[in-house]
Design a protein around this motif. Structure first.
Motif, PDB file in Angstrom:
ATOM      1  N   ARG A  26      26.757  33.224  44.820  1.00 30.22           N
ATOM      2  CA  ARG A  26      26.694  31.841  45.301  1.00 30.22           C
ATOM      3  C   ARG A  26      27.958  31.457  46.058  1.00 30.22           C
ATOM      4  O   ARG A  26      27.886  30.767  47.090  1.00 30.22           O
ATOM      5  CB  ARG A  26      26.475  30.871  44.131  1.00 30.22           C
ATOM      6  CG  ARG A  26      26.331  29.423  44.612  1.00 30.22           C
ATOM      7  CD  ARG A  26      25.718  28.518  43.575  1.00 30.22           C
ATOM      8  NE  ARG A  26      26.662  28.037  42.589  1.00 30.22           N
ATOM      9  CZ  ARG A  26      26.455  26.948  41.833  1.00 30.22           C
ATOM     10  NH1 ARG A  26      25.321  26.262  41.954  1.00 30.22           N
ATOM     11  NH2 ARG A  26      27.339  26.570  40.951  1.00 30.22           N
ATOM     12  N   LYS A  27      29.096  31.909  45.582  1.00 28.13           N
ATOM     13  CA  LYS A  27      30.362  31.555  46.221  1.00 28.13           C
ATOM     14  C   LYS A  27      30.473  32.115  47.630  1.00 28.13           C
ATOM     15  O   LYS A  27      30.948  31.439  48.548  1.00 28.13           O
ATOM     16  CB  LYS A  27      31.530  32.040  45.355  1.00 28.13           C
ATOM     17  CG  LYS A  27      32.889  31.643  45.899  1.00 28.13           C
ATOM     18  CD  LYS A  27      33.999  32.072  44.948  1.00 28.13           C
ATOM     19  CE  LYS A  27      35.364  31.655  45.467  1.00 28.13           C
ATOM     20  NZ  LYS A  27      36.456  32.069  44.544  1.00 28.13           N
ATOM     21  N   VAL A  41      13.465  34.991  46.159  1.00 25.27           N
ATOM     22  CA  VAL A  41      14.349  35.917  45.480  1.00 25.27           C
ATOM     23  C   VAL A  41      15.621  36.044  46.297  1.00 25.27           C
ATOM     24  O   VAL A  41      15.597  35.856  47.525  1.00 25.27           O
ATOM     25  CB  VAL A  41      13.676  37.301  45.293  1.00 25.27           C
ATOM     26  CG1 VAL A  41      13.422  37.979  46.627  1.00 25.27           C
ATOM     27  CG2 VAL A  41      14.506  38.207  44.379  1.00 25.27           C
ATOM     28  N   THR A  42      16.724  36.330  45.629  1.00 22.91           N
ATOM     29  CA  THR A  42      18.005  36.472  46.324  1.00 22.91           C
ATOM     30  C   THR A  42      18.748  37.696  45.797  1.00 22.91           C
ATOM     31  O   THR A  42      18.356  38.314  44.796  1.00 22.91           O
ATOM     32  CB  THR A  42      18.906  35.235  46.099  1.00 22.91           C
ATOM     33  OG1 THR A  42      19.351  35.235  44.722  1.00 22.91           O
ATOM     34  CG2 THR A  42      18.175  33.944  46.406  1.00 22.91           C
ATOM     35  N   GLU A  43      19.830  37.994  46.456  1.00 26.90           N
ATOM     36  CA  GLU A  43      20.715  39.075  46.003  1.00 26.90           C
ATOM     37  C   GLU A  43      21.185  38.820  44.578  1.00 26.90           C
ATOM     38  O   GLU A  43      21.376  39.766  43.794  1.00 26.90           O
ATOM     39  CB  GLU A  43      21.923  39.156  46.944  1.00 26.90           C
ATOM     40  CG  GLU A  43      22.979  40.162  46.542  1.00 26.90           C
ATOM     41  CD  GLU A  43      24.246  40.034  47.373  1.00 26.90           C
ATOM     42  OE1 GLU A  43      25.247  40.650  46.982  1.00 26.90           O
ATOM     43  OE2 GLU A  43      24.231  39.315  48.396  1.00 26.90           O
ATOM     44  N   ALA A  44      21.364  37.550  44.225  1.00 26.06           N
ATOM     45  CA  ALA A  44      21.848  37.212  42.880  1.00 26.06           C
ATOM     46  C   ALA A  44      20.858  37.621  41.805  1.00 26.06           C
ATOM     47  O   ALA A  44      21.253  38.109  40.736  1.00 26.06           O
ATOM     48  CB  ALA A  44      22.124  35.708  42.797  1.00 26.06           C
ATOM     49  N   ASP A  45      19.545  37.436  42.063  1.00 24.60           N
ATOM     50  CA  ASP A  45      18.521  37.859  41.093  1.00 24.60           C
ATOM     51  C   ASP A  45      18.653  39.347  40.804  1.00 24.60           C
ATOM     52  O   ASP A  45      18.634  39.781  39.639  1.00 24.60           O
ATOM     53  CB  ASP A  45      17.117  37.583  41.649  1.00 24.60           C
ATOM     54  CG  ASP A  45      16.835  36.114  41.908  1.00 24.60           C
ATOM     55  OD1 ASP A  45      16.086  35.513  41.124  1.00 24.60           O
ATOM     56  OD2 ASP A  45      17.355  35.574  42.912  1.00 24.60           O
ATOM     57  N   ARG A  46      18.757  40.126  41.854  1.00 18.39           N
ATOM     58  CA  ARG A  46      18.791  41.589  41.701  1.00 18.39           C
ATOM     59  C   ARG A  46      20.084  42.054  41.042  1.00 18.39           C
ATOM     60  O   ARG A  46      20.071  42.965  40.198  1.00 18.39           O
ATOM     61  CB  ARG A  46      18.605  42.243  43.062  1.00 18.39           C
ATOM     62  CG  ARG A  46      17.266  41.900  43.732  1.00 18.39           C
ATOM     63  CD  ARG A  46      17.070  42.716  44.996  1.00 18.39           C
ATOM     64  NE  ARG A  46      15.842  42.354  45.684  1.00 18.39           N
ATOM     65  CZ  ARG A  46      15.775  41.590  46.773  1.00 18.39           C
ATOM     66  NH1 ARG A  46      16.902  41.106  47.311  1.00 18.39           N
ATOM     67  NH2 ARG A  46      14.613  41.302  47.335  1.00 18.39           N
ATOM     68  N   ALA A  47      21.203  41.459  41.432  1.00 16.80           N
ATOM     69  CA  ALA A  47      22.491  41.868  40.865  1.00 16.80           C
ATOM     70  C   ALA A  47      22.544  41.549  39.374  1.00 16.80           C
ATOM     71  O   ALA A  47      23.026  42.356  38.566  1.00 16.80           O
ATOM     72  CB  ALA A  47      23.628  41.169  41.605  1.00 16.80           C
TER      73      ALA A  47
END
Length: 269
Positions: A26-27, A41-47
């Protein structure tokens, strides 16, 4: 597998590390994508999911894990009596919109019932956990036992989805003469019930088991209950159905009195 405090602490560590990954994404900024079912979906979900899967492989080696992003990509291990349900970032719509109402969720299912769970709101640091006997809210390293609200059927408070509010929900709340409604995203709706901030949470329409497992474990341990729209307890591990690991709606209650008010309205008692 015994869901004791050491086990819960290990799950909490997994949620904390996943939450750190989410906040880092997010930052620095991200782009939202669409999955095959059109959900975001975002990169944050997967990470976050990768972190949790790594932790669970160490905490409970060999125990199957049904995790949202892996399942959506077609990876669904065969489950038995004991397995995990993981939603690495519940409330992706809230996350994308810049709100803080998103959570990390790990639930342990034993014979169809959520027996332990952890819910973390990374943006605020609020964490909730439960084993089969107690539910807690963590603050400054201390555990505060949660006990659900004692319902007054004439002045009930409801919590409802910010993103999935519909006419059926509004109709039920009107019929039950609910006095106030709190709108919030993600599994935080379960924690509001468990903390005594509301009496019921209705959800009509399809929702996945990983969306509810951790919050359900916390609510049950705090004295609440959750049932399907026909008044039957919901079960987990519904792999052998046309729409696996999905609920066709539910109503969650902070107390037996609140559940009875609903059942009476539906002529189910």
């Amino acid at each position: 597998m015994k869901p004791d405090l050491a086990f819960l602490s290990a799950l909490e560590d997994a949620c904390h590390e996943a939450g750190e990954k989410i906040l880092a994404v997010r930052k620095r900024g991200f782009k939202a994508e669409r999955k095959s079912d059109a959900s975001p979906v975002t990169e944050a979900d997967r990470a976050a999911e990768a972190v949790i899967l790594e932790h669970l492989a160490k905490i409970a080696p060999g125990v199957p894990v049904i995790a949202e992003e892996a399942f959506t990509a077609g990876h669904a291990p065969k489950t038995d009596d004991t397995f995990f349900l993981v939603d690495p970032l519940d409330g992706t719509k809230e996350f994308i919109a810049g709100r803080d109402e998103f959570t990390v969720n790990i639930g342990l299912i034993v014979k169809g019932v959520p027996t332990a769970g952890v819910v973390l709101a990374p943006a605020t640091g609020r964490m909730f956990a439960a084993d089969s006997g107690k539910a807690w809210r963590m603050e400054a390293g201390n555990r505060h036992v949660l006990i659900g609200r004692e319902c007054n059927p004439s002045s009930m408070i409801a919590v409802a989805s910010r993103s999935h509010r519909d006419w059926q929900t509004d109709s039920l709340l009107k019929a039950l003469k609910v006095q106030d409604t709190v709108g919030v995203g993600s599994s935080l709706k379960f924690t509001i019930l468990a903390e005594g901030g509301a009496d019921l949470y209705p959800r009509y329409g399809r929702i996945m088991e990983w969306d509810t497992a951790a919050g359900d474990a916390i609510l049950r341990a705090a004295g609440g209950q959750i049932m399907d729209l026909l008044g039957q307890p919901i079960r987990y591990g519904k792999a052998a159905i046309e729409d696996p690991f999905a609920h066709a709606g539910f109503i969650a209650f902070a107390s037996e009195k609140a559940a009875h008010a609903y059942l009476s309205h539906m002529n189910l008692v």
